[in-house]
Design an enzyme around this catalytic site. Structure first.
Site, PDB file in Angstrom:
ATOM      1  N   SER A  47      -3.769  -8.251  -8.134  1.00 32.84           N
ATOM      2  CA  SER A  47      -3.091  -7.254  -6.924  1.00 32.84           C
ATOM      3  C   SER A  47      -2.832  -7.466  -5.765  1.00 32.84           C
ATOM      4  O   SER A  47      -3.971  -7.902  -4.986  1.00 32.84           O
ATOM      5  CB  SER A  47      -3.761  -5.959  -7.582  1.00 32.84           C
ATOM      6  OG  SER A  47      -4.383  -5.157  -9.016  1.00 32.84           O
TER       7      SER A  47
ATOM      8  N   ASP B 295       2.982   1.471  -3.947  1.00 30.21           N
ATOM      9  CA  ASP B 295       1.522   1.272  -4.123  1.00 30.21           C
ATOM     10  C   ASP B 295       1.594  -0.528  -2.825  1.00 30.21           C
ATOM     11  O   ASP B 295       1.420  -1.935  -3.117  1.00 30.21           O
ATOM     12  CB  ASP B 295       1.166  -0.069  -4.986  1.00 30.21           C
ATOM     13  CG  ASP B 295      -0.245   0.503  -5.792  1.00 30.21           C
ATOM     14  OD1 ASP B 295      -1.428   0.210  -4.353  1.00 30.21           O
ATOM     15  OD2 ASP B 295      -0.596  -0.039  -6.047  1.00 30.21           O
TER      16      ASP B 295
ATOM     17  N   HIS C 230      -4.159   0.259  -3.673  1.00 29.04           N
ATOM     18  CA  HIS C 230      -5.331   1.026  -4.555  1.00 29.04           C
ATOM     19  C   HIS C 230      -6.589  -0.479  -4.848  1.00 29.04           C
ATOM     20  O   HIS C 230      -7.465   0.244  -5.176  1.00 29.04           O
ATOM     21  CB  HIS C 230      -4.660   0.491  -6.233  1.00 29.04           C
ATOM     22  CG  HIS C 230      -4.834  -0.387  -6.715  1.00 29.04           C
ATOM     23  ND1 HIS C 230      -2.879  -1.020  -7.379  1.00 29.04           N
ATOM     24  CD2 HIS C 230      -5.285  -1.336  -6.848  1.00 29.04           C
ATOM     25  CE1 HIS C 230      -3.160  -2.410  -7.390  1.00 29.04           C
ATOM     26  NE2 HIS C 230      -4.607  -3.345  -8.033  1.00 29.04           N
TER      27      HIS C 230
END
EC number: 3.4.21.-
Length: 239
Positions: free
Chosen positions: A193, A113, A75
């Protein structure tokens, strides 16, 4: 990010890339990130290990895993293309380890991810040790395994714009491991992230992908590096 929402499933975890438009109350709170209650400290010297193995995007984090190779999240990588730039271990206005172009992007084929990026070896803007990426950073090594209650740290760039791209370290413990998902209670925020989750030996056990930015939360999530995931990453490390 609404901190009053109770996250009841891993699918509902908020991704932790930094976003604009955060209201004033949240900004005021996040400016107090490095306090003892959250077990978060600002890194004093990003030129030493393991901090020199962490890189910054404009709104997220990544880390070095081998020659010209970094790991982040899908992402995160979806907003980047070949030729875009990353910065090696910036330290606010004190400098950084150089600025480098992305050479290739390889997303993990499963639902996890994870994205692996290969980086141009020669810097667009040099670091303190010259133009070579590998001389300005130090790659992290894989941990053999991990277990519940192990002490961990998360290193990255929470709220990078608001925090002037200063690097922070958050500490906590592993709360659960199920298949390729690792939950921990170290405090994280948007911008974390792609941060590495490290054990007490500074070996990497996973990559952060989401959380709820709440003190004491046990729902913060990382992709746990299983043998299959490690194998994928190894195949994409530049030789």
């Amino acid at each position: 990010m609404n901190k009053n929402i109770v996250i009841k499933s891993m699918a509902a975890l908020a991704i932790l890339t930094s976003a604009t438009g955060i209201n004033a109350a949240v900004v005021e709170e996040t400016q107090q990130i490095a306090n003892a209650e959250k077990n978060v400290t600002q890194v004093k010297d990003t030129n030493i290990f393991p901090y020199n193995g962490v890189v910054s995007f404009k709104d997220a984090t990544g880390f070095v895993i081998g020659k010209n190779t970094i790991i982040t999240n899908k992402h995160v990588s979806k907003d980047y293309k070949v030729g875009d730039r990353i910065t090696a271990h910036p330290d606010g206005d004190k400098g950084n380890g150089g600025i480098y172009k992305i050479k290739s992007i390889s997303d993990y084929p499963g639902d996890e991810d994870i994205s692996v990026m290969n980086i141009e070896e020669q810097a667009v803007e040099r670091g303190p040790k010259g133009f070579n990426f590998n001389e300005n950073v130090q790659a992290l090594n894989f941990a053999k395994d991990a277990k519940v209650d192990d002490k961990i740290k998360v290193i990255g760039y929470p709220l990078p714009a608001q925090n002037s791209f200063k690097q922070f370290e958050s500490t906590g413990t592993i709360k659960r491991i199920k298949d390729n998902i690792l939950n921990f209670d170290a405090y994280i925020e948007p911008g974390n992230s792609g941060s590495p989750v490290l054990n007490s030996n500074n070996e990497v056990i996973g990559v952060v992908y989401g959380g709820i930015g709440k003190i004491g939360s046990e729902y913060n999530g990382a992709v746990y590096f299983t043998p299959q995931i490690k194998d994928f990453i190894q195949k994409h490390i530049e030789q």
